[in-house]
Design an enzyme around this catalytic site. Structure first.
Site, PDB file in Angstrom:
ATOM      1  CD  GLU A  99      -1.748  -2.430   1.188  1.00 49.19           C
ATOM      2  OE1 GLU A  99      -0.635  -2.735   1.669  1.00 49.19           O
ATOM      3  OE2 GLU A  99      -2.559  -3.286   0.808  1.00 49.19           O
ATOM      4  CG  HIS A 110     -11.007  -8.665   5.418  1.00 45.56           C
ATOM      5  ND1 HIS A 110     -10.371  -9.664   6.106  1.00 45.56           N
ATOM      6  CD2 HIS A 110     -10.352  -8.558   4.233  1.00 45.56           C
ATOM      7  CE1 HIS A 110      -9.392 -10.173   5.380  1.00 45.56           C
ATOM      8  NE2 HIS A 110      -9.344  -9.502   4.236  1.00 45.56           N
TER       9      HIS A 110
END
Lengths: 460, 327
Positions: free
Chosen positions: B60, B129
């Site tokens: 990321e 998540h």
């Protein structure tokens, strides 16, 4: 017995100003009450006749005790009294004083406080105050604001919130359904002496309403707190924050320290000559040389000679400050600021001149940092710049001395040289020292001025 | 006018901007061939080619860092963080570089970057998540943070975000992707960043939310209407810049406020709103400013009963509203 303060639980009847049988106007003083916090006159909550005194002079009773009965004259001997001066006891959760007049239907009383004829002495039935707001109960910010804006009596409003709290909706509903304008508004039945009350003179305001007989107008919070009547041909200048700060500071200083001012005359030829010689050289370094840095230097010399004037007075003793932080007062259009030159004794003339330039410029343009006006140990005020010869400055607390520098004026003076007197023209200046007489006496203060004078006259 | 879901609305917005501006490109994990794990970018690689829809490594910090560099070279990158949970390695790039570029260059340089991040729980996603990350980023001056709740707003805001000259963190609640459907006009339009919207007018309580919680709030407001309590539901849409006037205006009208978010309570964005209200609408308050938020536990659990316990729900919002109404 009304509650004359938050924590006051009892009061002593001082003097009865009315005797039984005497007529009493609404808000007319009825008696003196003495508590450990206040001595005050208690006004009659309603017009009528004083029927009976229940608590004699000198007796101390708990808050809420019935101390007298007030009613209508003709009923004195015929009927039981119809109203009584009564303060709810704490158990009822209400702490203000109320009056009830059972027969006077023209006076609209809160239903919870109205009474049937014949009850005597009168007390408020416990059940009738259920869901009625105690004046001391919590009001949310919006409810407090609406109550103030519309000048409502919270006891008139039924609370529907948690624990009977008055909600915003309750107030809005009340405002919609209360008697229309022109109807008589319920009279305020609350008596609150002006101890810590936000409205300093509730009684007078109420009386004014009564005299003009009109419906009570919505009062803005500003007008509600004004404690005097502004004459028509006068103008009110609101206090700026700076004006208020100066006022508080000056009042505090004069109250705190016994001020004494002593004045000496000083020949400033030496510094005037020095200044004339060095002005241009300073200018080249971007520094404007005024007389002020010379006086700062001289004050440092004076404080070094007489350190006790660089101090603070405490009950435990005089705290003599080793460091010399000299404040220089700067006049502004709207007031006065005193920026401080830190460790003034450690700076040379150039450094002082630069500091004076910088601080006074930033004072005028309001760019001083807050700590630049704090921590001074002695102050100089240049009142001479506006032409004043000598003055009696007020000490900048918690300091103990302030030196006023008068206008530099050329004067004929007698000089003596080698035993010969002559009249010469000299630039002269009066120095006015105000000192805290708790810390120093006249001789000490004069020793300081002599040292200052010597530093200036012998300047090289 | 067509009824589409929130996911399709975002895709449409991106598609239209890519068609319109060749400088717009997408960089992220699985965004190309797979069309994104949620299929937001589905079909875009076929349409615009692998040069403009780029599959990145699982890094990321690289995704955002590369996009910052590209943005400084006259492109308008859209960085996709596959799950907001994975944004943390890029925190430094976002906070210390992207958000500060405008300030650092004295206004000369901007980073016209959009970082899309699906966030939030209630989808059985468990610890890795389900995170709500808005409070970390809404704290950062120089960064814009938006969190739409409807397809209309999502499409209008993604276009505004792509056009914005500075970095925008675009938060998409996963559960709203397919659950929330709405009418979206065919014509080109924008929803401005920094403007909240009253999604349901009311008089008694202001209910403030964004994302999925907005829909739970609307359900709860409907229940309260049955109690005779009129609840105004304010959709923030943008967390930064925050539409303070909309919040204060509504609270000044109602006098009571409840803020709902899924992120945990302490240090959550609700605290900022609560502080704003008490500071600037104090004299209009008729009750304490209340917050309903996720609990202060480390993460959204996996087990259904525990996940339900974590998530604010319409029932919990109803209970909080009733408490506030009765105050």
């Amino acid at each position: 017995m009304p509650q004359l303060g938050e924590s006051v639980t009892e009061g002593t009847v001082g003097t009865w100003l009315k005797q039984p049988g005497e007529p009493v106007a609404k808000y007319e003083s009825l008696l003196h009450v003495i508590t450990d916090k206040v001595d005050t006159e208690v006004p009659a909550p309603e017009a009528g006749t004083l029927l009976e005194i229940l608590v004699p002079e000198g007796e101390t009773v708990r808050v809420g005790t019935v101390i007298a009965r007030l009613g209508q004259a003709q009923q004195t001997n015929l009927q039981p009294p119809v109203g009584s001066l009564q303060t709810n006891t704490e158990s009822q959760g209400v702490s203000a004083t109320h009056i009830s007049n059972g027969d006077q239907s023209s006076i609209v009383n809160p239903p919870a406080l109205s009474l049937s004829k014949g009850q005597s002495p009168i007390s408020i039935p416990q059940s009738s105050i259920v869901n009625r707001q105690s004046p001391r109960a919590f009001l949310s910010p919006v409810v407090a604001r609406l109550v103030a804006e519309h000048d409502l009596d919270v006891r008139q409003i039924t609370g529907s919130g948690a624990n009977g709290r008055i909600t915003k909706q309750d107030v809005m509903r009340y405002l919609e359904t209360r008697p229309a304008t022109g109807d008589r508004r319920p009279e305020p039945v609350e008596l609150r002496p002006a101890t810590g009350d936000r409205r300093p003179e509730p009684i007078r305001e109420a009386r004014e309403e009564r005299q003009d007989g009109t419906q009570h107008a919505v009062r803005s919070p500003q007008s509600a707190v004004r404690s005097f009547d502004l004459p028509e041909d006068a103008e009110l200048l609101p206090l700026t924050p700076m004006r208020r700060a100066i006022a508080e500071h000056m009042e505090h200083s004069v109250r705190t320290a016994p001020h004494v001012t002593t004045v000496m005359e000083v020949d400033v030829s030496a510094i005037a000559m020095h200044r004339a010689r060095n002005k241009e050289a300073f200018e080249r370094q971007g520094v404007r040389l005024t007389f002020t840095p010379y006086f700062v230097q001289a004050v440092c010399a004076g404080l070094q000679a007489v350190p006790v004037l660089n101090s603070n007075f405490t009950d435990e003793g005089i705290v003599v400050q080793r460091r010399l932080h000299v404040g220089v007062a700067v006049a502004l259009n709207e007031g006065l600021l005193v920026p401080v030159i830190r460790d003034a004794d450690e700076k040379n003339l150039l450094g002082l001149a630069r500091a004076v330039n910088d601080l006074s410029e930033r004072a005028r343009t309001r760019r001083l940092k807050p700590d630049e006006t704090q921590g001074g140990t002695f102050t100089i005020t240049n009142h001479g710049t506006s032409g004043s010869l000598f003055a009696t400055p007020i000490i900048n607390q918690p300091q103990v001395g302030i030196l006023g520098v008068g206008a530099i004026v050329k004067r004929p003076v007698v000089v003596s040289q080698h035993g010969v007197d002559a009249i010469a023209i000299k630039p002269m200046c009066y120095l006015s020292l105000t000192f805290d007489h708790r810390v120093a006496d006249g001789a000490t203060a004069d020793a300081f001025l002599v040292a200052v004078k010597r530093a200036l006259e012998g300047y090289a | 006018m067509a009824e589409i879901n929130l996911l399709e609305a975002i895709r449409q917005g991106i598609d239209e901007m890519m068609a319109h501006d060749p400088g717009v490109f997408i960089l992220g994990e699985d965004v190309g061939k797979r069309g994104g794990v949620f299929r937001v970018t589905e079909g875009l690689m076929d349409k615009y080619g692998a040069q403009r829809v780029i599959d990145s490594p699982l890094a990321e910090s690289v995704i955002v860092g590369a996009c910052i560099g590209a943005a400084l070279n006259d492109t308008r990158p859209i960085a996709e963080i596959q799950f907001a949970d994975f944004i943390h390695p890029a925190f430094n790039q976002i906070v210390s570089e992207a958000a500060r570029m405008r300030y650092r260059s004295n206004g000369d340089w901007g980073v016209p970057l959009v970082i899309r991040a699906p966030y939030g729980g209630g989808i059985h996603g468990a610890l890795y998540h389900s995170q709500s990350i808005e409070a970390f980023f809404a704290h950062v001056p120089g960064l814009k943070v938006v969190a739409p709740s409807t397809p209309y707003d999502a499409k209008g805001l993604i276009k505004s975000a792509i056009e914005d000259p500075d970095p925008v963190l675009f938060l998409e609640h996963k559960k709203t992707y397919r659950l929330i459907k709405g009418q979206v006009p065919d014509h080109d339009y924008r929803v401005p960043i920094g403007k909240a919207e009253v999604k349901r007018p009311g008089d008694d309580i202001t209910l403030i939310a964004y994302g999925l919680m907005l829909h739970f709030c609307l359900e709860a407001a409907q229940v309260l209407a049955g109690d005779g309590v009129s609840v105004e539901v304010l959709d923030l849409r943008s967390l930064r810049p925050l539409d303070t006037e909309a919040i204060l205006g509504s609270v000044r009208k109602t006098g009571k406020a409840l803020v709902v978010h899924e992120d945990n309570l302490t240090g959550g964005f609700g605290g900022e709103i609560s502080a704003l209200i008490s500071e600037h609408a104090f004299e209009h308050l008729d009750g304490p400013v209340m917050r309903l938020a996720g609990p202060d536990v480390p993460a959204m659990p996996f087990a259904k009963p525990l996940e339900d316990a974590f998530m604010p729900s319409p029932e919990k919002i109803v209970a909080a509203l009733r408490k506030l109404a009765a105050y």
